[in-house]
Design a protein around this motif. Structure first.
Motif, PDB file in Angstrom:
ATOM      1  N   PHE A 114       0.823  -1.213   0.000  1.00 20.32           N
ATOM      2  CA  PHE A 114       0.000   0.000   0.000  1.00 20.32           C
ATOM      3  C   PHE A 114       0.855   1.260   0.000  1.00 20.32           C
ATOM      4  O   PHE A 114       0.435   2.303  -0.527  1.00 20.32           O
ATOM      5  N   MET A 115       2.060   1.172   0.571  1.00 21.37           N
ATOM      6  CA  MET A 115       2.907   2.352   0.669  1.00 21.37           C
ATOM      7  C   MET A 115       3.389   2.827  -0.696  1.00 21.37           C
ATOM      8  O   MET A 115       3.722   3.998  -0.864  1.00 21.37           O
ATOM      9  N   ILE A 116       3.460   1.920  -1.687  1.00 17.80           N
ATOM     10  CA  ILE A 116       3.849   2.342  -3.039  1.00 17.80           C
ATOM     11  C   ILE A 116       2.842   3.348  -3.577  1.00 17.80           C
ATOM     12  O   ILE A 116       3.200   4.431  -4.069  1.00 17.80           O
ATOM     13  N   LYS A 117       1.554   3.007  -3.494  1.00 16.29           N
ATOM     14  CA  LYS A 117       0.522   3.923  -3.971  1.00 16.29           C
ATOM     15  C   LYS A 117       0.438   5.178  -3.102  1.00 16.29           C
ATOM     16  O   LYS A 117       0.270   6.295  -3.606  1.00 16.29           O
ATOM     17  N   PHE A 118       0.558   5.008  -1.794  1.00 16.56           N
ATOM     18  CA  PHE A 118       0.421   6.155  -0.897  1.00 16.56           C
ATOM     19  C   PHE A 118       1.539   7.165  -1.117  1.00 16.56           C
ATOM     20  O   PHE A 118       1.281   8.373  -1.242  1.00 16.56           O
ATOM     21  N   PHE A 119       2.792   6.702  -1.164  1.00 13.37           N
ATOM     22  CA  PHE A 119       3.914   7.615  -1.392  1.00 13.37           C
ATOM     23  C   PHE A 119       3.786   8.326  -2.732  1.00 13.37           C
ATOM     24  O   PHE A 119       4.037   9.535  -2.839  1.00 13.37           O
ATOM     25  N   SER A 120       3.386   7.586  -3.758  1.00 15.09           N
ATOM     26  CA  SER A 120       3.275   8.182  -5.087  1.00 15.09           C
ATOM     27  C   SER A 120       2.187   9.240  -5.134  1.00 15.09           C
ATOM     28  O   SER A 120       2.414  10.370  -5.605  1.00 15.09           O
ATOM     29  N   LEU A 121       0.997   8.925  -4.632  1.00 12.68           N
ATOM     30  CA  LEU A 121      -0.099   9.900  -4.668  1.00 12.68           C
ATOM     31  C   LEU A 121       0.200  11.104  -3.797  1.00 12.68           C
ATOM     32  O   LEU A 121      -0.131  12.243  -4.156  1.00 12.68           O
ATOM     33  N   TYR A 122       0.840  10.867  -2.652  1.00 16.92           N
ATOM     34  CA  TYR A 122       1.185  11.990  -1.784  1.00 16.92           C
ATOM     35  C   TYR A 122       2.165  12.938  -2.489  1.00 16.92           C
ATOM     36  O   TYR A 122       2.013  14.166  -2.430  1.00 16.92           O
ATOM     37  N   THR A 123       3.160  12.368  -3.164  1.00 19.53           N
ATOM     38  CA  THR A 123       4.140  13.192  -3.868  1.00 19.53           C
ATOM     39  C   THR A 123       3.511  13.939  -5.032  1.00 19.53           C
ATOM     40  O   THR A 123       3.764  15.133  -5.237  1.00 19.53           O
ATOM     41  N   LEU A 124       2.663  13.259  -5.803  1.00 20.42           N
ATOM     42  CA  LEU A 124       2.040  13.891  -6.966  1.00 20.42           C
ATOM     43  C   LEU A 124       1.069  14.999  -6.557  1.00 20.42           C
ATOM     44  O   LEU A 124       1.065  16.082  -7.153  1.00 20.42           O
TER      45      LEU A 124
END
Length: 352
Positions: free
Chosen positions: A260-270
């Motif tokens: 889940f952290m892959i999606k969370f980190f990516s969306l947070y950064t974007l």
């Protein structure tokens, strides 16, 4: 293939990747990529079956074409700027050529067409190297050149890759092809995030490598090549069901698993960088890919009817103690890392 020869070839692959990661000269980078590719070819065709040789030849042709495209772009850069350094500003022709070459090596859409067929024709052990280790060097090279690469082109390739990875895996029944489209989608997430944050993309890459390695090793250990074979996992032991289901859901990005952290980190950064538009295809592609992840999980938990429950769970009738192999211990350790280390991942992200 003899164990000494295979070990030497694998060390050569690692050496080629180290050359690419540590060099800032285009010609040396090209040499490192070629060393890694040429050392991998004998390992890929070690089984020497027709399907295996076909996949190896496809992989070699694609890698040779992408390496030639990268070298031609570097030659144009050296002719225009008078330097082979990757630190020099890159002209438009070179940037497009190198971006396309790296997209072929990573498997970003629309340069992904070779990846599912190649992975389907390889054993799980060889496919693991192609889908994990061989992507480290091109990704790190792409990370280090974000400031000089065409941002719009890379974001377009990333969004398209996530959509293709989710859409292409819907009608697949072969587990290796499903993992191939999963890799295409995850590469889109990582590359899109690398535009805005190198450290975040690096953490995402490490998490993905751990989870993908776990998935390949579990399917290899259980000898699961199609979705139909997942029904037989219940006959082995309840632990096998938990391994496949939790690792698959972690690869799909369901909380509270590590993936889940892959999606969370990516969306947070974007979202922090006001890239709302590129976030839309990423979320849609993640929802599409979640469908076949859930299908794999459901097939794993199903019990074949109308067989008797005693015949299905033959592990209950076994009283003999079996020695756990090294591969099983490795799978167990990687499984723990890929499903239960979300707090550690957050801590690693904060530190980096």
């Amino acid at each position: 293939m003899h164990r000494t020869i295979s070990t030497l070839l694998f060390l050569t692959i690692v050496f080629g990747t180290v050359i690419v990661v540590t060099s800032n000269n285009w010609f040396i980078i090209w040499i490192g990529l070629e060393i890694s590719t040429l050392a991998l070819i004998p390992l890929l065709c070690s089984n020497f079956s027709p399907r295996n040789v076909e996949a190896t030849i496809k992989y070699f042709l694609i890698q040779a074409m992408s390496a030639a495209l990268l070298l031609n772009g570097a030659l144009i850069q050296a002719w225009v700027m008078g330097s082979w350094s990757i630190l020099e500003p890159i002209n438009n022709v070179t940037s497009v050529a190198i971006t396309t070459a790296l997209a072929f090596k990573i498997g970003l859409a629309p340069c992904h067409f070779w990846f599912p067929d190649v992975l389907q024709g390889l054993p799980f052990s060889s496919g693991l190297i192609v889908s994990t280790w061989q992507k480290i060097a091109p990704l790190v090279l792409l990370f280090s050149m974000n400031e000089t690469m065409p941002t719009t082109l890379i974001l377009a390739l990333s969004g398209f890759s996530v959509l293709v990875g989710g859409w292409g895996g819907l009608n697949q029944t072969q587990t290796r092809k499903i993992l191939a489209f999963s890799s295409i989608g995850n590469m889109g997430w990582i590359v899109a995030t690398s535009i805005y944050s190198y450290n975040t993309a690096l953490v995402m890459l490490i998490i993905y490598l751990i989870i993908n390695t776990t998935m390949f090793l579990i399917l290899d250990l259980l000898n699961v090549s199609t979705l139909g074979h997942l029904n037989a996992v219940a006959q082995l032991s309840p632990v096998s069901i938990a391994l496949v289901v939790l690792t698959t859901l972690s690869l799909g990005g369901l909380p509270p698993l590590t993936g889940f952290m892959i999606k969370f980190f990516s969306l947070y950064t974007l979202i922090t960088n006001n890239s709302i538009i590129i976030s839309i295809p990423l979320v849609l592609g993640a929802l599409l890919s979640l469908f076949f992840y859930l299908r794999m999980s459901f097939n794993t938990g199903l019990i074949l009817f109308p067989h008797h429950i005693i015949t299905l769970t033959s592990w209950r009738n076994s009283n003999s103690l079996t020695i756990i192999s090294i591969k099983a211990w490795l799978v167990s350790c990687l499984f723990i890392a890929s499903t239960t280390t979300m707090p550690l991942t957050v801590f690693l992200y904060v530190i980096i």
